[in-house]
Each structure stands twice: as C-alpha cells, then as structure tokens.
Design an enzyme around this catalytic site. Structure first.
Site, PDB file in Angstrom:
ATOM      1  N   CYS A  40       0.841  -1.206   0.000  1.00 20.01           N
ATOM      2  CA  CYS A  40       0.000   0.000   0.000  1.00 20.01           C
ATOM      3  C   CYS A  40       0.872   1.252   0.000  1.00 20.01           C
ATOM      4  CB  CYS A  40      -0.908  -0.022   1.225  1.00 20.01           C
ATOM      5  SG  CYS A  40      -1.846   1.486   1.494  1.00 20.01           S
ATOM      6  N   HIS A  41       0.266   2.336  -0.438  1.00 23.01           N
ATOM      7  CA  HIS A  41       0.989   3.604  -0.512  1.00 23.01           C
ATOM      8  C   HIS A  41       1.538   4.034   0.848  1.00 23.01           C
ATOM      9  CE1 HIS A  41       1.722   7.868  -1.349  1.00 23.01           C
ATOM     10  NE2 HIS A  41       2.000   7.416  -2.543  1.00 23.01           N
ATOM     11  N   THR A  42       0.820   3.736   1.912  1.00 27.68           N
ATOM     12  CA  THR A  42       1.254   4.154   3.253  1.00 27.68           C
ATOM     13  C   THR A  42       2.574   3.487   3.660  1.00 27.68           C
ATOM     14  OG1 THR A  42      -1.069   4.358   3.798  1.00 27.68           O
ATOM     15  CG2 THR A  42       0.457   4.458   5.634  1.00 27.68           C
ATOM     16  N   HIS A  62       0.657  -3.637   6.210  1.00 31.92           N
ATOM     17  CA  HIS A  62      -0.586  -3.538   6.999  1.00 31.92           C
ATOM     18  C   HIS A  62      -1.801  -4.032   6.214  1.00 31.92           C
ATOM     19  CE1 HIS A  62      -0.419   0.107   4.613  1.00 31.92           C
ATOM     20  NE2 HIS A  62      -1.719   0.194   4.736  1.00 31.92           N
ATOM     21  N   GLU A  63      -1.573  -4.645   5.043  1.00 31.49           N
ATOM     22  CA  GLU A  63      -2.715  -5.103   4.248  1.00 31.49           C
ATOM     23  C   GLU A  63      -2.703  -6.626   4.196  1.00 31.49           C
ATOM     24  OE1 GLU A  63      -4.060  -2.073   0.913  1.00 31.49           O
ATOM     25  OE2 GLU A  63      -3.731  -4.011  -0.022  1.00 31.49           O
ATOM     26  N   CYS A  92     -12.630  -2.065  19.146  1.00 28.63           N
ATOM     27  CA  CYS A  92     -12.718  -2.741  20.451  1.00 28.63           C
ATOM     28  C   CYS A  92     -14.168  -2.948  20.863  1.00 28.63           C
ATOM     29  CB  CYS A  92     -11.956  -1.967  21.526  1.00 28.63           C
ATOM     30  SG  CYS A  92     -12.828  -0.505  22.152  1.00 28.63           S
ATOM     31  N   CYS A  95     -14.782   1.282  23.714  1.00 31.27           N
ATOM     32  CA  CYS A  95     -14.305   2.637  24.036  1.00 31.27           C
ATOM     33  C   CYS A  95     -15.410   3.649  23.721  1.00 31.27           C
ATOM     34  CB  CYS A  95     -13.026   2.959  23.249  1.00 31.27           C
ATOM     35  SG  CYS A  95     -13.290   3.246  21.486  1.00 31.27           S
ATOM     36  N   CYS A  98     -16.171   3.749  19.949  1.00 34.86           N
ATOM     37  CA  CYS A  98     -16.854   2.550  19.437  1.00 34.86           C
ATOM     38  C   CYS A  98     -18.295   2.516  19.925  1.00 34.86           C
ATOM     39  CB  CYS A  98     -16.128   1.285  19.900  1.00 34.86           C
ATOM     40  SG  CYS A  98     -14.643   0.893  18.948  1.00 34.86           S
ATOM     41  N   CYS A 106     -11.406   3.911  16.661  1.00 37.44           N
ATOM     42  CA  CYS A 106     -11.345   3.291  17.989  1.00 37.44           C
ATOM     43  C   CYS A 106     -10.182   3.888  18.786  1.00 37.44           C
ATOM     44  CB  CYS A 106     -11.157   1.785  17.816  1.00 37.44           C
ATOM     45  SG  CYS A 106     -10.907   0.880  19.344  1.00 37.44           S
ATOM     46  N   ARG A 110      -4.834   3.112  20.398  1.00 33.74           N
ATOM     47  CA  ARG A 110      -4.330   4.122  19.478  1.00 33.74           C
ATOM     48  C   ARG A 110      -2.917   4.616  19.808  1.00 33.74           C
ATOM     49  NH1 ARG A 110      -6.789   6.888  15.531  1.00 33.74           N
ATOM     50  NH2 ARG A 110      -6.236   9.062  15.218  1.00 33.74           N
ATOM     51  N   CYS A 169      -7.218  -2.569   3.641  1.00 37.06           N
ATOM     52  CA  CYS A 169      -6.927  -1.128   3.588  1.00 37.06           C
ATOM     53  C   CYS A 169      -7.596  -0.464   2.403  1.00 37.06           C
ATOM     54  CB  CYS A 169      -5.415  -0.887   3.592  1.00 37.06           C
ATOM     55  SG  CYS A 169      -5.006   0.862   3.579  1.00 37.06           S
ATOM     56  N   ARG A 362      -2.767  -3.029  -7.663  1.00 33.09           N
ATOM     57  CA  ARG A 362      -2.244  -3.589  -6.432  1.00 33.09           C
ATOM     58  C   ARG A 362      -1.259  -4.726  -6.685  1.00 33.09           C
ATOM     59  NH1 ARG A 362      -2.683  -0.031  -3.140  1.00 33.09           N
ATOM     60  NH2 ARG A 362      -3.629  -0.281  -1.091  1.00 33.09           N
TER      61      ARG A 362
HETATM   62 ZN   LIG Z   1      -2.903   1.150   3.386  1.00 31.92          ZN
HETATM   63 ZN   LIG Z   2     -12.904   1.135  20.483  1.00 32.99          ZN
END
Ligand SMILES: [Zn+2]
Ligand SMILES: [Zn+2]
Length: 368
Positions: A40-42, A62-63, A92, A95, A98, A106, A110, A169, A362
């Site tokens: 992914c770009h991130t 992260h994907e 979660c 919180c 959520c 969430c 974090r 993502c 992708r």
């Molecule tokens: Zn991403």
């Molecule tokens: Zn939460």
C-alpha cells in the site's frame, strides 16, 4: 519463533528482508500466519521518511490476510484456524468512540499502536535481542505476525486470502467512503477523482448503492477503462476544466456526491467545487502532504455543500469487513481484477517500484 520479515532499517533505503524473532502472543493477542499482503501507498510513504510520525527499525506492511495459529490468554473472538484480515483501524467495541456508533476511530490501542507497540506497550518482534517495532499494529510484510485480537476481522474461509487482503486497507477505504461515510443514494450522480485502489473502491461502492451516473476522473486512460469495467458510466481524463464539465453536464448544479482519492489538495478543492449546490457531499479520502491545507470558498458551504472525511472509509472493521468480503463472494465486487502483480516477500522493494511507476493497481505478496 524465527520468521522472514521485511525490515525498514533506515528511511529512504530499500527494506531488508531477513530472519527476525517473533515472540508468542500475550493476553488479548493472536499469532497469525500470513498468506497474502498488499503493498500500500502508506508503506512506501513511511519507508521514504516523509511521514513525520514514522519510526525505524520496524517491520512494515498492513494489508494482510492469513490464518490464526495461536492465541494468548483471554482471547475469545478468534481461534486457531480462523481466516482473518488485519485491521490497522481496530474495533474494540467498548471505548467511547466505538460505543457512540458515530465513528470507526477506535481509541483503545491508538497511542501504543502509533508508537509502534502492542497494547501492553511492548513489541513481539526483535533481532539479536534488539527490539523491532510494529507498524500500524499489523507488521504484515512477514511470514507471521502477532496482533491485538481487536485488530483482526474474521472472514469467510471460502474467500481466497489473496483477495481478502485487499479489504485490509485500500479497497475497504473506497467502498466504505461511498457506502458508510457518504451513504450514496440510489439514482444519484457521483464523481470520483483519482482511480487508484481507493478511488476504484469508491466507484464500486457507488455502484453497489445504486448510483445512476458514476464519472471516474484520472490522468491515466488505462485506469478510466478499468473504472468503467467496475461500474463507472463515464471516464474523463483529468484536467483544469473538470469542475466546469461536471457543472455543464448536471444542468449547472454539480454532482450529488464527489470523492477525492489522490491526496492532492488542489484535487480536493475540485471535489468540493464539483459538488451540487443545495445538498452535494464531497468526501476526502486522500492523505495530503505535511502542512498542506484545503482551500474552500465559504460560499460553497453556505449554499449547501457538505465536506466529509473518512479514515478507512468509516468502516467498522470487525463488523463490516466480513460483510464486504461476503459481497465479494456473492460476485458483487470483482476483487481479482485489482491484483496486477504477484511477488514473493524477497521482492517487496519491487512492489514499491511498481507503485512509484503507477504500474497496475495492487501488488500482492504471497507467502506460500
Ligand atoms: Zn494502506
Ligand atoms: Zn474502540
């Protein structure tokens, strides 16, 4: 256990694939054997060093999609053998955010996640006794990972993991922007600026919501064609006249919904200005450069336009990613056509090159 992983050693340098140590899951965590992971770009953005909140060394990615292999104490929502998609945007369910039902952001983990740690403030990744930090709570450029259980969405085992990973993502961000954030109404006119993974997701989301006209705008003719295969009724090459053309083709009013998926603040402004007076909704999904701001002439707001933003398309990951995967399985989303390149973990830097060259939509890393 020993695993192969792609480590960001220093910003601006290629990732280094190597053996690292992965510790067993602690309370509230799960060990996932990865089968596929999108590039992914991130990931590229963080590796470049441009992101001021980045840190190194860490394991990027992260994907991811994979199968749960073991769980820590007290874990009840996933079990060994479950097929899962990783969630950089966890849920979660408890919180204040959520519970509100108004947002997917969430708060539970974090702070620790942003610092590169699991919820107890420590890392499960290391190398020669030296700690390696986690990335976005996922670190899926690796044969296996340990994440918090709230960072995993359990999906239908019928779904090929290679396709399922795209829901982690980019694809969900676009789908969700149209379906959950803007909540596109049937019969409406939609313009999508930027037809990468997120923009194409917005095209599909708008189609699933019953939009009548979906105009895809991009600099690449090839992407316009792809968008049209996914439900765009029109494909326009982007230029400085795009806003005027939208107004012209909508009786001077503008589009009911516009989506920005480029990260370019000039395009964001076009998305606002192309939205219909009276009720147009402009949704921003791109990440702008550091310090950049979006310029809006206030008259656009006073005359009834709304500007929205969405992180992960406002998708509540644990609830809604499984639902989106079901729609893929039902044949409503052609996920496979988004996978343009398949590579092994050792070729991860090639995945960045392909993205840099805007070659394909992708690249997916396979671990089998
Ligand atoms: Zn991403
Ligand atoms: Zn939460």
């Amino acid at each position: 256990m020993k695993i192969r992983a792609a480590v960001l050693e220093r910003f601006g340098e290629p990732l280094v694939v190597q053996d690292v140590e992965l510790a067993a899951p602690k309370a509230g965590e799960a060990l996932v054997r990865l089968h596929a992971c999108g590039v992914c770009h991130t990931d590229m953005y963080t590796a470049s060093g441009v992101d001021p909140s980045g840190y190194a060394p860490c394991v990027l990615g992260h994907e991811g999609a994979g199968i749960v292999e073991a769980v820590g104490e007290g874990v009840r929502s996933v079990a060994p053998g479950d097929h899962v998609v990783t969630l950089f945007s966890p849920q979660c369910g408890e919180c204040v955010n959520c519970r509100s039902g108004k947002t997917n952001i969430c708060m539970a983990i974090r702070e620790q996640q942003n610092a590169g740690y699991l919820p107890d403030g420590t890392a499960r990744l290391s190398r020669d006794g030296q700690e390696l930090r986690h990335f976005m709570g996922c670190s899926t450029f690796a044969e296996a990972t340990v994440t918090s259980e709230i960072s995993l969405a359990k999906v239908d085992p019928e779904a090929p993991l290679e396709a399922a990973c795209l829901f982690a993502c980019g694809l969900s961000t676009g789908l969700g922007a149209a379906m959950y954030r803007a909540q596109v109404q049937a019969g409406s006119t939609v313009v999508v600026f930027g037809l990468g993974m997120v923009g194409l997701g917005a095209v599909v989301g708008a189609r699933l919501m019953g939009a009548e006209r979906i105009i895809g705008v991009d600099l690449s003719a090839q992407r316009l064609e792809l968008a049209q295969r996914h439900g765009a009724t029109d494909g326009w090459l982007a230029d400085e006249h795009t806003v005027a053309r939208v107004l012209e083709e909508t009786g001077g009013f503008g589009a009911d919904y516009t989506f920005e998926a480029t990260g370019n603040v000039g395009v964001m402004r076009q998305a606002v200005e192309a939205a219909r007076m009276g009720w147009g909704v402009a949704t921003m999904t791109g990440v702008a450069g550091r310090g950049e701001t979006l310029d809006i002439v206030p008259r656009y707001l006073i005359t009834g336009r709304t500007v929205l933003g969405a992180s992960f398309g406002a998708v509540k990951g644990r609830e809604q990613v499984p639902e989106l995967v079901e729609r893929y399985l039902a044949g409503e989303i052609d996920v496979d056509s988004f996978i343009s390149h398949r590579i092994g973990l050792d070729e991860v830097n090639r995945g960045f090159d392909l993205m840099h060259e805007q070659d394909g939509i992708r690249t997916v890393i396979g671990f089998d």
